[in-house]
Design an enzyme around this catalytic site. Structure first.
Site, PDB file in Angstrom:
ATOM      1  NE  ARG A 151     -29.565   9.208   0.024  1.00 45.65           N
ATOM      2  CZ  ARG A 151     -29.488  10.210  -0.866  1.00 45.65           C
ATOM      3  NH1 ARG A 151     -29.843  10.023  -2.108  1.00 45.65           N
ATOM      4  NH2 ARG A 151     -29.027  11.383  -0.500  1.00 45.65           N
ATOM      5  CG  ASP A 171     -38.572  13.287   6.490  1.00 45.40           C
ATOM      6  OD1 ASP A 171     -38.815  14.211   5.683  1.00 45.40           O
ATOM      7  OD2 ASP A 171     -37.549  12.589   6.425  1.00 45.40           O
ATOM      8  CB  CYS A 230     -24.241   9.702  12.793  1.00 44.52           C
ATOM      9  SG  CYS A 230     -23.694   8.737  14.204  1.00 44.52           S
ATOM     10  CD  GLU A 261     -16.782  17.345  12.160  1.00 47.06           C
ATOM     11  OE1 GLU A 261     -16.227  17.009  11.100  1.00 47.06           O
ATOM     12  OE2 GLU A 261     -17.930  17.010  12.474  1.00 47.06           O
ATOM     13  CG  HIS A 284     -17.270  13.711  10.141  1.00 42.59           C
ATOM     14  ND1 HIS A 284     -17.577  15.020   9.861  1.00 42.59           N
ATOM     15  CD2 HIS A 284     -18.072  12.971   9.325  1.00 42.59           C
ATOM     16  CE1 HIS A 284     -18.508  15.073   8.921  1.00 42.59           C
ATOM     17  NE2 HIS A 284     -18.827  13.836   8.590  1.00 42.59           N
ATOM     18  N   GLY A 286     -18.584   8.361  10.102  1.00 44.83           N
ATOM     19  CA  GLY A 286     -19.834   7.715   9.706  1.00 44.83           C
ATOM     20  C   GLY A 286     -19.753   7.018   8.352  1.00 44.83           C
ATOM     21  CB  ALA A 287     -19.107   8.310   5.027  1.00 40.97           C
TER      22      ALA A 287
HETATM   23  N1  LIG Z   1     -21.423  11.084   9.820  1.00 42.89           N
HETATM   24  C1  LIG Z   1     -21.100  11.050   8.538  1.00 42.89           C
HETATM   25  O1  LIG Z   1     -19.945  10.804   8.227  1.00 42.89           O
HETATM   26  C2  LIG Z   1     -22.139  11.245   7.486  1.00 42.89           C
HETATM   27  C3  LIG Z   1     -22.023  10.563   6.272  1.00 42.89           C
HETATM   28  C4  LIG Z   1     -23.017  10.700   5.326  1.00 42.89           C
HETATM   29  C5  LIG Z   1     -24.097  11.548   5.539  1.00 42.89           C
HETATM   30  N2  LIG Z   1     -24.179  12.249   6.719  1.00 42.89           N
HETATM   31  C6  LIG Z   1     -25.291  13.155   7.001  1.00 42.89           C
HETATM   32  O2  LIG Z   1     -26.460  12.403   7.331  1.00 42.89           O
HETATM   33  C7  LIG Z   1     -27.633  13.181   7.067  1.00 42.89           C
HETATM   34  C8  LIG Z   1     -28.709  12.358   6.359  1.00 42.89           C
HETATM   35  O3  LIG Z   1     -28.204  11.882   5.113  1.00 42.89           O
HETATM   36  P1  LIG Z   1     -29.162  11.065   4.089  1.00 42.89           P
HETATM   37  O4  LIG Z   1     -28.290  10.494   3.049  1.00 42.89           O
HETATM   38  O5  LIG Z   1     -30.036  10.177   4.854  1.00 42.89           O
HETATM   39  O6  LIG Z   1     -30.004  12.268   3.485  1.00 42.89           O
HETATM   40  P2  LIG Z   1     -31.459  12.191   2.790  1.00 42.89           P
HETATM   41  O7  LIG Z   1     -31.553  13.410   1.972  1.00 42.89           O
HETATM   42  O8  LIG Z   1     -31.670  10.878   2.168  1.00 42.89           O
HETATM   43  O9  LIG Z   1     -32.455  12.293   4.047  1.00 42.89           O
HETATM   44  C9  LIG Z   1     -32.692  13.455   4.774  1.00 42.89           C
HETATM   45  C10 LIG Z   1     -34.155  13.447   5.222  1.00 42.89           C
HETATM   46  O10 LIG Z   1     -34.365  14.558   6.082  1.00 42.89           O
HETATM   47  C11 LIG Z   1     -35.651  15.114   5.762  1.00 42.89           C
HETATM   48  N3  LIG Z   1     -35.626  16.513   6.195  1.00 42.89           N
HETATM   49  C12 LIG Z   1     -34.983  17.540   5.634  1.00 42.89           C
HETATM   50  N4  LIG Z   1     -35.201  18.662   6.345  1.00 42.89           N
HETATM   51  C13 LIG Z   1     -35.983  18.329   7.385  1.00 42.89           C
HETATM   52  C14 LIG Z   1     -36.558  19.044   8.466  1.00 42.89           C
HETATM   53  N5  LIG Z   1     -36.322  20.333   8.634  1.00 42.89           N
HETATM   54  N6  LIG Z   1     -37.336  18.375   9.337  1.00 42.89           N
HETATM   55  C15 LIG Z   1     -37.565  17.053   9.188  1.00 42.89           C
HETATM   56  N7  LIG Z   1     -37.058  16.336   8.185  1.00 42.89           N
HETATM   57  C16 LIG Z   1     -36.269  16.965   7.289  1.00 42.89           C
HETATM   58  C17 LIG Z   1     -35.789  14.915   4.287  1.00 42.89           C
HETATM   59  O11 LIG Z   1     -37.136  14.937   3.891  1.00 42.89           O
HETATM   60  C18 LIG Z   1     -35.166  13.532   4.090  1.00 42.89           C
HETATM   61  O12 LIG Z   1     -36.129  12.516   4.220  1.00 42.89           O
HETATM   62  C19 LIG Z   1     -27.138  14.395   6.300  1.00 42.89           C
HETATM   63  O13 LIG Z   1     -27.018  15.479   7.222  1.00 42.89           O
HETATM   64  C20 LIG Z   1     -25.754  13.997   5.836  1.00 42.89           C
HETATM   65  O14 LIG Z   1     -24.939  15.108   5.650  1.00 42.89           O
HETATM   66  C21 LIG Z   1     -23.218  12.084   7.691  1.00 42.89           C
END
Ligand SMILES: NC(=O)c1ccc[n+]([C@@H]2O[C@H](COP(=O)([O-])OP(=O)(O)OC[C@H]3O[C@@H](n4cnc5c(N)ncnc54)[C@H](O)[C@@H]3O)[C@@H](O)[C@H]2O)c1
Lengths: 325, 404
Positions: A151, A171, A230, A261, A284, A286-287
């Site tokens: 996403r 991916d 992030c 953290e 931290h 991001g969200a």
């Molecule tokens: N900085 C922040 O405050 C913050 C806020 C929200 C989310 N996040 C983090 O951002 C990241 C992504 O979130 P999202 O909502 O896009 O998740 P998501 O599940 O929509 O997307 C993750 C993607 O990674 C792929 N994936 C998983 N394992 C993999 C691997 N080993 N190799 C390649 N691809 C792989 C999946 O197929 C998926 O398409 C997560 O780690 C989440 O915790 C951080």
């Protein structure tokens, strides 16, 4: 339907909930004990929480509870097993912060390219150094490598495409829409690392991705390239990153997450990585935007409204058969 | 042709000029008197500058100097009036750095929203303050106001769309159709833009009319906590009013240009605005400074100089008079022989008529030719008659009003 909101919540969300005909009680100040008493004494059908813990005793004390909604994505603050045992559904609001994280990611990409932090720092100290800061490369025509086209990765691609960047990604699955809309090309991690001017990581945390970007992967990157993380702290090996930066094997890095953290809001932070050369760190965050909060609130309202009118649980994380209203 | 480049310049551009047969001298350090001396001593016909000032004395330093090229868009560092008075054309490279400026504009917007500078500075000092930095608005759904929809304004608008922002804009000649074509809402005035904006960014050229377009009235229309971005020119924003509004309306400000900006690459910076309380992020007038923009500008500079060397034509000339509607055009069809044009010009000068522009085209076969001569006044009928009958080589003469 009686809804208790036991954490701060967007006023717009409160108003929308009332419009759906729910009886809403807003008690953001309740502590653990207060929450237990409240839920034991009154008829609460739906409980909405953000960071507040929903413990086993609270769930056991609940008289009438049918649904717990986590206004956010992670739900490790809720004792899901206890809820399941008592036939209480738990649902969350995943993905509502994708845009917020993507905005920060793109912001950090351009901030690194134009060295916004050092620029401002110097001007504040009365130093003019246009000569040094005129050496940016620009985004247009550069290659962005997205590790994890989920996403957030998709929202990043959408924005990077408007900057006329070439987008490649890796991916475990193909993302047909990103390929069609933004010309994103699927490759393996090694290809992404070697070809990119910017690499941004958006895979989930956990053992499967721990130190996915380590010394070997960093060495594959162009010496002028930037790394942005992030997602989650453990995914990038911080000490390997510090080495690569010290040795000028990397252009710079932006980090919103760290291997260790502080949990609370305000703290000393002794991690050396934000002090490494060409690193821009954020807390931290991001969200953390109003837009993401509004989106979470809107999703919470949608979940409760659907539950009240159609007796369906959206984003259900513990499929049980709840005692329906 | 000798070309003096008095600023830093892309090697690709230098190589291209040399390949086209130019003698290129690169002297990035020259300024003021030293630049004048350099122009005189080098015998250059073309002077290329970026931010180096080209003053009256520089322009007067050598009679050989016949073209000044600003390798960039804005040319308020060049004394264009003095250049015009000495009949030296000045050319610029407009639109080549639009993308770079639009990118910086977004860097500042995003950095202000998430307070990227303070975040990084705190972490460098070992301070963790997630609580404070978790308060951001986000861009999606917010309104970006653009004042000045030229190339840069358009590039900013296109990027804002990808961030799912609403974009409102004012520009002197922005029509409803043009606004609709780039998916922005047109406003009738700068004030109207300010009324609606969460983020106000200005992309106007610095002219007499645009001085302090962003003034106290405009700034006081912004909602408290709004952002103001200036990556255009210091003159278009009233910086004193901006400092006041920062205090009274808690504006967040992103700046790339300043009223008192050192012209040199390094030095001390005295402008107090970046030390104002609140969130002010500043860069070192680097809007145009990306490799991508420099490559595009260098290519355009080469094109201007090579065209000038080959044809005498000056592309992107900023100080040629725009012909008004009130002149006259004399068309003379004639045999392609020496002395014919001299005859025409002599009769015109006897009538007290000034020739403003002229072009003579030779027809295929080289026996016939056609001259178009722009005049400041209408010749008398007997002058036209003398032009027609005074030379056996004149085939036809006609004179029309330029407004006809
Ligand atoms: N900085 C922040 O405050 C913050 C806020 C929200 C989310 N996040 C983090 O951002 C990241 C992504 O979130 P999202 O909502 O896009 O998740 P998501 O599940 O929509 O997307 C993750 C993607 O990674 C792929 N994936 C998983 N394992 C993999 C691997 N080993 N190799 C390649 N691809 C792989 C999946 O197929 C998926 O398409 C997560 O780690 C989440 O915790 C951080």
């Amino acid at each position: 339907m009686n809804v208790l909101i036991a954490d701060t919540f967007e006023p717009s969300g409160l108003a929308d909930l009332q419009k759906t005909g729910c009886a809403v009680t807003y008690e953001p100040q309740l502590d653990a004990e207060g929450l237990l008493d409240f839920i034991a004494d009154r008829d609460v059908d739906v409980l909405v929480v953000r960071s507040k813990r929903v413990t086993k005793p609270i769930i056991e004390a609940a008289r009438n509870l049918k649904l717990i909604v986590r206004a956010g994505s992670g739900y490790d603050t809720i004792d899901v097993a206890a809820a399941t045992e008592h036939g209480i559904a738990v649902s969350n609001c995943p993905g509502q912060n994708s845009v917020a994280v993507a905005e920060l990611t793109v912001g950090m990409m351009i901030a690194l390219d134009r060295r916004i932090v050092d620029n401002t720092d110097d001007l504040r100290r009365g130093v003019w150094n246009k000569k040094e800061y005129s050496k940016a490369r620009g985004l247009k025509g550069r290659t962005l490598g997205i590790v994890g086209m989920g996403r957030i990765g998709f929202e990043v691609a959408k924005r990077a495409a408007a900057f006329d960047m070439r987008i490649i990604y890796t991916d475990v699955v193909h993302h047909a829409e990103a390929e069609r809309l933004f010309g994103a090309r699927h490759m393996n991690l090694e290809q992404v690392l070697t070809q990119s001017d910017f690499v941004t990581v958006h895979v989930p945390g956990g053992p499967g991705t721990h130190h996915m970007i380590g010394a070997r992967q960093l060495a594959m990157m162009k010496p002028t390239a930037f790394l942005i993380n992030c997602s989650r702290g453990g995914i990038v090996d911080e000490s390997a990153l510090a080495h690569a930066l010290q040795a000028n094997h990397l252009g710079g890095a932006a980090l919103d997450v760290f291997e260790i953290e502080p949990t609370a809001g305000e703290h000393d932070f002794r991690d050396p990585i934000p002090r490494a050369p060409h690193v821009y760190g954020t807390h931290h965050i991001g969200a953390s935007t109003d837009q993401a909060q509004s989106a979470v609130a809107a999703e919470t309202v949608r979940i409760i409204h659907t539950f009240a009118t159609e007796h369906r649980v959206l984003n259900w994380v513990n499929p049980v058969t709840p005692a329906m209203a | 042709m000798i070309v003096l480049i008095a600023d830093k310049f892309e090697q690709t551009g230098i190589d291209a000029l040399r390949a086209a047969g130019m003698r290129v001298r690169v002297e990035p350090g020259l300024e003021d008197a030293a630049l004048a001396a350099g122009v005189a001593e080098s015998g250059c016909e073309v002077l290329v500058v970026r931010s180096t000032k080209v003053t009256g004395p520089v322009l007067a330093a050598s009679p050989l100097l016949s073209l000044v090229v600003r390798a960039g868009a804005g040319y308020n560092t060049i004394d264009v009036g003095a250049a015009s008075a000495r009949s030296i054309p000045v050319a610029n490279c407009p639109g080549k750095n639009s993308i770079a400026v639009a990118e910086l504009t977004f860097a500042l917007i995003l950095a202000l929203d998430r307070r990227v500078v303070d975040n990084a500075v705190d972490l460098r000092r070992g301070v963790w303050n997630k609580k404070e930095y978790s308060k951001a608005g986000g861009l999606k759904g917010r309104t970006l106001g653009i004042v000045g929809m030229g190339d840069i304004g358009h590039a900013v608008a296109a990027r804002a769309r990808a961030f799912e922002m609403r974009v409102v804009a004012w520009s002197r000649s922005l029509t409803d159709e043009a606004a609709a074509a780039c998916d922005v809402e047109r406003c009738g005035s700068v004030a109207e833009v300010a009324d609606q904006s969460d983020i106000l960014t200005v992309h106007l050229a610095a002219t007499a009319e645009t001085k302090h377009v962003i003034n106290a009235d405009v700034l006081n229309r912004l909602k408290p906590g709004s952002f103001v971005i200036n990556t255009a020119r210091a003159e278009v924003v009233d910086y004193r009013a901006l400092a006041d509004a920062m205090k009274s309306r808690q504006l967040r400000v992103g700046l790339d240009v300043y009223p008192d900006e050192p012209s040199a690459g390094t030095g001390t910076f005295a402008d107090a605005i970046v030390k104002c309380e609140g969130v002010v992020y500043g860069t070192h007038h680097i809007g145009a400074s990306t490799e991508q923009a420099q490559d595009a500008i260098a290519a355009e500079t080469v094109r201007i100089i090579v065209t000038f060397a080959k044809t005498g034509r000056v592309l992107n000339c900023v100080n040629v008079r725009q012909p008004g509607a009130d002149g006259w055009t004399l068309r003379v069809r004639h045999e392609n022989k020496p002395g014919v044009l001299a005859h025409v010009l002599r009769e015109l000068s006897l009538d007290g008529i000034n020739v403003e522009e002229m072009e003579n085209v030779i027809m295929a076969g080289e026996t016939g030719a056609c001259a178009h001569i722009r005049l400041d006044a209408k010749p008398r009928a007997d002058t036209i008659e003398r032009i027609r009958s005074g030379s056996g080589s004149i085939l036809a003469v006609s004179c029309t009003s330029a407004s006809a």
